[in-house]
Design a protein around this motif. Structure first.
Motif, PDB file in Angstrom:
ATOM      1  N   MET A 154       0.747  -1.296   0.073  1.00 24.03           N
ATOM      2  CA  MET A 154      -0.006  -0.026  -0.075  1.00 24.03           C
ATOM      3  C   MET A 154       0.831   1.159   0.011  1.00 24.03           C
ATOM      4  O   MET A 154       1.835   1.319   0.653  1.00 24.03           O
ATOM      5  N   THR A 155       0.534   2.121  -0.761  1.00 25.36           N
ATOM      6  CA  THR A 155       1.247   3.507  -0.864  1.00 25.36           C
ATOM      7  C   THR A 155       0.556   4.324  -0.266  1.00 25.36           C
ATOM      8  O   THR A 155      -0.543   4.100   0.322  1.00 25.36           O
ATOM      9  N   ARG A 156       1.146   5.623  -0.011  1.00 22.89           N
ATOM     10  CA  ARG A 156       0.455   6.774   0.662  1.00 22.89           C
ATOM     11  C   ARG A 156      -0.811   7.259  -0.027  1.00 22.89           C
ATOM     12  O   ARG A 156      -1.680   7.668   0.669  1.00 22.89           O
ATOM     13  N   ALA A 157      -0.670   7.067  -1.332  1.00 25.84           N
ATOM     14  CA  ALA A 157      -1.571   7.647  -2.047  1.00 25.84           C
ATOM     15  C   ALA A 157      -2.664   6.760  -1.991  1.00 25.84           C
ATOM     16  O   ALA A 157      -3.827   7.018  -2.156  1.00 25.84           O
ATOM     17  N   ASP A 158      -2.533   5.204  -1.911  1.00 26.63           N
ATOM     18  CA  ASP A 158      -3.564   4.336  -1.406  1.00 26.63           C
ATOM     19  C   ASP A 158      -4.374   4.709  -0.443  1.00 26.63           C
ATOM     20  O   ASP A 158      -5.516   4.755  -0.332  1.00 26.63           O
ATOM     21  N   ASP A 159      -3.733   4.962   0.718  1.00 22.55           N
ATOM     22  CA  ASP A 159      -4.484   5.610   1.880  1.00 22.55           C
ATOM     23  C   ASP A 159      -5.216   6.832   1.598  1.00 22.55           C
ATOM     24  O   ASP A 159      -6.233   6.803   2.160  1.00 22.55           O
ATOM     25  N   GLU A 160      -4.552   7.658   0.986  1.00 28.23           N
ATOM     26  CA  GLU A 160      -5.502   8.878   0.447  1.00 28.23           C
ATOM     27  C   GLU A 160      -6.543   8.691  -0.353  1.00 28.23           C
ATOM     28  O   GLU A 160      -7.821   9.618   0.054  1.00 28.23           O
ATOM     29  N   ILE A 161      -6.429   7.772  -1.211  1.00 25.81           N
ATOM     30  CA  ILE A 161      -7.708   7.592  -1.953  1.00 25.81           C
ATOM     31  C   ILE A 161      -8.648   6.913  -1.185  1.00 25.81           C
ATOM     32  O   ILE A 161      -9.790   7.102  -1.178  1.00 25.81           O
TER      33      ILE A 161
END
Length: 79
Positions: free
Chosen positions: A1-8
């Protein structure tokens, strides 16, 4: 999981639904990158696509955000 995944996932949890373009604009990220990440999140069952190009957070995605699910336990296609 990337930071962007969490943000999405956080975006979809607060806004209920969105297209990659809307999400990218809100997160100040590239539309293409967000589209790729949304498709990846869908392959893990964290988001659902009720219609083409439109994403909503799934129950699994909500559980992940609530800290009830370890992302390392996920496999693609929700297996």
């Amino acid at each position: 999981m990337t930071r962007a995944d969490d943000e999405i996932l956080e975006y979809l949890a607060s806004e209920t639904a969105g297209t990659p373009k809307v999400i990218a604009d809100a997160l100040d990220r590239s539309n293409d990158y967000i589209g790729v990440r949304c498709r990846k999140l869908a392959s893990y069952g964290l988001v659902e696509r009720p219609s083409r190009g439109f994403y909503v957070i799934s129950d699994t995605g909500a559980s992940y955000l609530d800290g009830e699910l370890d992302a390392s336990s996920l496999t693609e296609d929700g297996d």
